[in-house]
Each structure stands twice: as structure tokens, then as C-alpha cells.
Write a protein that holds these residues in place. Structure first.
Motif, PDB file in Angstrom:
ATOM      1  N   HIS A   7      36.413  46.658  42.920  1.00  0.00           N
ATOM      2  CA  HIS A   7      37.206  46.039  41.849  1.00  0.00           C
ATOM      3  C   HIS A   7      37.761  44.726  42.379  1.00  0.00           C
ATOM      4  O   HIS A   7      38.744  44.706  43.115  1.00  0.00           O
ATOM      5  CB  HIS A   7      38.344  46.997  41.450  1.00  0.00           C
ATOM      6  N   HIS A   9      37.967  40.326  41.099  1.00  0.00           N
ATOM      7  CA  HIS A   9      37.655  39.334  40.061  1.00  0.00           C
ATOM      8  C   HIS A   9      37.213  38.030  40.720  1.00  0.00           C
ATOM      9  O   HIS A   9      37.995  37.098  40.890  1.00  0.00           O
ATOM     10  CB  HIS A   9      38.866  39.157  39.148  1.00  0.00           C
ATOM     11  N   GLU A 105      37.343  46.879  32.521  1.00  0.00           N
ATOM     12  CA  GLU A 105      38.435  47.802  32.612  1.00  0.00           C
ATOM     13  C   GLU A 105      38.930  48.135  31.221  1.00  0.00           C
ATOM     14  O   GLU A 105      39.230  47.238  30.441  1.00  0.00           O
ATOM     15  CB  GLU A 105      39.621  47.177  33.360  1.00  0.00           C
ATOM     16  N   HIS A 167      44.261  51.743  39.954  1.00  0.00           N
ATOM     17  CA  HIS A 167      45.655  51.330  40.172  1.00  0.00           C
ATOM     18  C   HIS A 167      46.567  52.548  40.335  1.00  0.00           C
ATOM     19  O   HIS A 167      47.698  52.559  39.850  1.00  0.00           O
ATOM     20  CB  HIS A 167      46.193  50.461  39.016  1.00  0.00           C
TER      21      HIS A 167
END
Ligand SMILES: [Zn+2]
Lengths: 284, 212
Positions: A7, A9, A105, A167
Motif C-alpha cells: 500500500h 501511493h 481502497e 490501517h
């Protein structure tokens, strides 16, 4: 050491980051589609973004010897803007693409009805396309948000073992583990988890189905957090095999559920061969 | 066809990894043929026809090495016209865009699809640039854009072997020779090597090389 950041970006990161990540052992990343800090106001700007995740960004990653895949979805924040809702209707043509390894997500942000609708619809899309789902858990009202998220997943046609809850932290890990989903932890300066707490969670709950990511983006974040967790695990007495399991085999197993992972990226060219390449020289 | 990726149905079928892939390939061709018989109504950014979804998924079902060839055959079978080619290019991942570009010489008479080549040449993705400078560009790209395409190949490290019709189009092109000479001078002034390919194409122009 071989690292898979499940994960991150990369759209928001520089080529220096790619270089440092390669040097730290990162050989594969998954870039979930998310919001860009500035809210979008039309589906077309989502399409350009998705196209970049399937075109330019994997090309850029490959220059640095890193395999790049993505997850595609309408994120929860922007699901609250009716102007963006038509993105849902266009998702099927994206979810068939070879570079897409999950729907994501998705999840809750402010726990609104619109977020709930988008979450349920996209879990169904994941089931329809043979894809797993990356479900982020909210940053505010976290435990209640997690429980609500797990309820929605349980009611969907997607099996729990095809869902990664991300998370997570000390307060949500137990409920998440009991749900049977995969467990994602974002190690992020100041907010989310840090290396020491991550190691403590691994000691208490074990490495099974645990994925660790940097979630690095346009905020204050660190794309080398995965490596730092690996080092902290070794320093705390975990063996190489546990490190490889958390930082490579678990993400490969989870995203491998898509049947679309390709991890065979050639070793990058040397700096001198890069000389003529336009990425290193910028956009002209 | 000059394109090595354009193979016959039997060739491609024989190259597929297993019977599952062959069955998928046959079904995909049947979907494409059905679309050619009865063109589906109004596609939009939100809808794609079944064969177009297969076009996108060809890599993982047939093997990524076969994907260009499979996609090219799907385009032929569906009798993809300019509108369809443009949509598939615009909706495509880099691999799908490359497949559309490579199929252009076989599918489009005349210069109507040159906007797709121009779009690819605006990118900095070397996979797209090398697919864009194939035989379709050789036949239809106007001189200014073609010269910039050659320069862009040198600039991004795409080997000039990718440029179809290089010798024919470069011959006697004094403007190309000037651009190459200026580029070489810029490289030299910056203390950088001049790419070997530059001298080769400069020779092909047949123009007097100025001081390099
Ligand atoms: Zn994220």
C-alpha cells in the motif's frame, strides 16, 4: 532482503524514492487508488488517474526494477460527492485490466450512508470480478468503524479471506483478526503505527495474515518504513523467515488471490544507461 | 504484414500455454465476431462490450508474450473501425494501447487514425513511443511530426530500429539533418555522448554532416 509494499501511493513520490526503495530491498508495490488531497469534481478526472495507475506509473516503477500493480475504486471520501458517483458505473471496465489486483481502497471515512452504499456496491464488484478487496478502516471513531466495516463485509458476497482490512492498530487488531480477514498495518510517521508498536503487535498476534505497508503518499510519510519494520523485527529477535513472511509472502499471497500478480520485473539499467531516459530528465 | 506481432489464428493458438487459454481465446474471438455481425449500440465511458473486456484481459488469459497478437486478432475479428479503435486506445492500459497502435496498419486505410499515433508520441512511455513509430506512422505521419518522433526516440532511448521506413523517409530530409545536427551539438556542449543511432540516421538523410 525482498520487500513488497502492499500500500503506497507512488504517484505522489519522486524517482529518488524509487531509487531508495530499490536499494532498501523493495521489489514490488501495490498502489491503491485514493483521493489526491484536492477533491475531484468529475468522473473524467478519476479516469485519467486510473489510466495513470495502469500506464505511466508502472512504467516509471519498472525503470527502477520495481513491479507495480494497482487497486481501483471510488474512495470513501469522494463517494460522498454525488458528482463523483458515476465512477462506480465505469469500474467494470477497469476491474478487468491485467494490472488491477484488487478493488480498493474502499471502506468508511465519516460513516455516511453514501459511503455505506459505495462500500457494499464495490464489495459486490470485487466478488463479480474474482478480485480481493482492500478495505481501509476509518481514522476517526476507529473501533466502531471497524466493527461496522466487518458487518458490511460479512453481509457481502465476498468471503472474509479475500478481504484485507488496513490501517489497523492496537485497538482494532483483535476484532479484525477474529473476523478472518487479512490484517494490514500502515507505518506512518506521527499518525497510524510506528516500527516499535508494529513489532509489539507482531509479538502478540503473530505474523499470520499480517501485511505491513508505508502508505506513503503526499503527506508526511516515509516510503522506507517497510524496511525499517523489517530491521526492527530482526532486532527484536524475529527470524529471517518471519520477516520474509510479513514483508513478502503475505502480500504475494493476498494480492495473488487475483491471479494477476507479475513479479518478474527486469533488474534496472545502470545509472549510465539511464542517461538518455526522459524520466531522469523530467518532462522536457 | 511487416509486424511480427501480427500472426494467424492458428499460429497464436499453437503458442498459447494450455487448453484453458485456447478455449478462452476461441470464446473471445467468437464474442468479437458477434460484435462484427451486430454492432452493439452506443458504447460509453461507462460500458464496454464483452469482447472489449476480453481485449483488456488477454494478457493474463493468454500469456503476456501472446497478448499483442491475441489483441490484434480480436480487433480484426470484430472489424474494429476507427471509433472502436479510438475508444479502446483511450480506455486502454499501456499494453492495450500498444496493441492498438501495432494493429493500425492492418486495420486502417489512410491517415484517419494518425491522432492515436500522435497521442502516443506525446507520452514519455517508451513502450508506446516504439509502437507508435511503426509502419502506420511511416505511411501517414506528416513530416514535422515524423521528424519529432525520430528525435524523441533518440531522446528517450528508443532504438531507431523501431522506426519503420527510416531509410526511405530520412533520405534527402535536410530539415531532419539540421535537427539531428543541432541535437548532437547540444549533447556535445553539455559534455554528453551523442547516441550512436544519431550518426546512423544522419547518414541516411544523405545530407552533408556539419561539425558534430
Ligand atoms: Zn492509502
Amino acid at each position: 532482503m525482498r520487500i513488497f509494499d502492499p500500500h503506497i501511493h507512488m504517484t505522489s513520490r519522486t524517482t529518488d524514492d524509487y531509487e531508495a526503495m530499490y536499494a532498501a530491498g523493495v521489489r514490488a508495490v501495490v498502489e491503491p487508488s485514493f483521493w489526491l488531497g484536492q477533491p475531484r469534481t468529475s468522473p473524467a478526472s478519476f479516469f485519467d488517474y486510473f489510466d495513470a495507475l495502469l500506464g505511466w506509473e508502472p512504467f516509471r516503477a519498472a525503470q527502477y526494477g520495481i513491479a507495480h500493480h494497482c487497486t481501483i475504486a471510488l474512495n470513501p471520501k469522494e463517494a460522498n460527492d454525488p458528482r463523483c458517483m458515476p465512477v462506480l458505473d465505469a469500474l467494470p471496465r477497469y476491474l478487468v485490466k491485467d494490472g488491477v489486483v484488487a478493488v480498493g481502497e474502499i471502506g468508511y471515512d465519516s460513516m455516511t450512508p453514501a459511503e455505506g452504499t459505495a462500500l457494499a456496491a464495490q464489495l459486490q464488484l470485487a466478488a463479480d470480478h474474482g478480485l480481493p478487496a482492500l478495505v481501509h478502516t476509518p481514522h476517526r471513531d476507529k473501533l466502531a468503524g471497524l466493527d461496522r466495516t466487518v458487518d458490511v463485509v460479512r453481509e457481502s458476497s465476498l468471503p472474509m479471506e479475500r478481504v484485507l482490512l488496513d490501517h489497523l492498530n492496537e485497538t482494532t487488531v483483535k476484532h479484525a483478526k477474529d473476523s478472518g480477514c487479512w490484517l494490514g498495518f500502515s507505518v506512518y510517521p506521527d499518525t497510524k503505527m510506528d516500527e516499535g508498536r508494529m513489532v509489539a503487535v507482531l509479538k502478540e498476534y503473530g505474523p499470520e495474515k499480517v501485511l505491513v505497508n508505508s502508505a506513503a503518499d503526499w503527506g508526511k510519510s516515509d516510503p522506507l518504513k517497510t524496511r525499517k519494520v523489517a530491521d526492527a523485527m530482526l532486532a527484536a529477535g524475529f527470524g529471517e523467515d518471519d520477516v520474509e513472511r510479513v514483508l513478502w509472502r503475505n502480500p504475494v499471497a493476498f494480492y495473488g488471490l487475483s491471479g494477476r500478480l507479475r513479479l518478474d520485473v527486469p533488474v534496472p539499467q545502470t545509472q549510465s544507461l539511464h542517461e538518455g531516459n526522459s524520466i531522469l530528465r523530467g518532462g522536457e | 504484414m511487416t509486424q511480427p506481432s501480427f500472426r494467424t489464428r492458428d499460429d497464436v493458438s499453437a503458442a498459447l500455454p494450455d487448453d484453458t487459454a485456447r478455449a478462452w481465446f476461441d470464446e473471445a474471438l467468437a464474442d468479437a465476431a458477434a460484435a462484427a455481425q451486430a454492432p452493439p449500440q452506443a458504447p460509453s465511458p461507462y460500458l464496454a462490450h464483452p469482447w472489449e473486456l476480453r481485449f483488456a484481459a488477454a494478457g493474463r488469459h493468454c500469456g503476456h508474450d501472446n497478448a499483442d497478437a491475441v489483441r490484434a486478432l480480436l480487433l480484426v475479428e470484430a472489424r474494429a473501425g476507427l471509433e472502436t479503435l479510438t475508444r479502446l486506445y483511450r480506455h486502454g492500459s499501456a499494453a492495450e494501447r500498444r496493441a492498438v497502435l501495432r494493429a493500425l496498419p492492418a486495420l486502417v486505410e489512410g491517415p484517419h487514425a494518425v491522432h492515436l499515433v500522435e497521442d502516443a508520441l506525446r507520452s514519455n512511455d517508451t513502450r508506446l513511443i516504439s509502437a507508435a513509430v511503426g509502419p502506420y506512422a511511416a505511411a501517414h505521419l506528416e513530416p514535422h511530426a515524423w521528424r519529432h518522433a525520430v528525435l524523441k526516440c533518440l531522446f528517450t532511448g528508443v532504438p531507431l530500429d523501431a522506426v519503420a521506413g527510416l531509410a526511405q523517409r530520412a533520405a534527402g530530409d535536410g530539415e531532419l539533418a539540421r535537427m539531428l545536427t543541432d541535437y548532437a551539438a547540444e549533447r556535445t556542449a553539455a559534455g554528453r555522448d551523442v547516441p550512436d543511432d544519431l550518426g546512423r540516421v544522419l547518414n541516411l538523410t544523405g545530407e552533408e554532416p556539419k561539425e558534430l
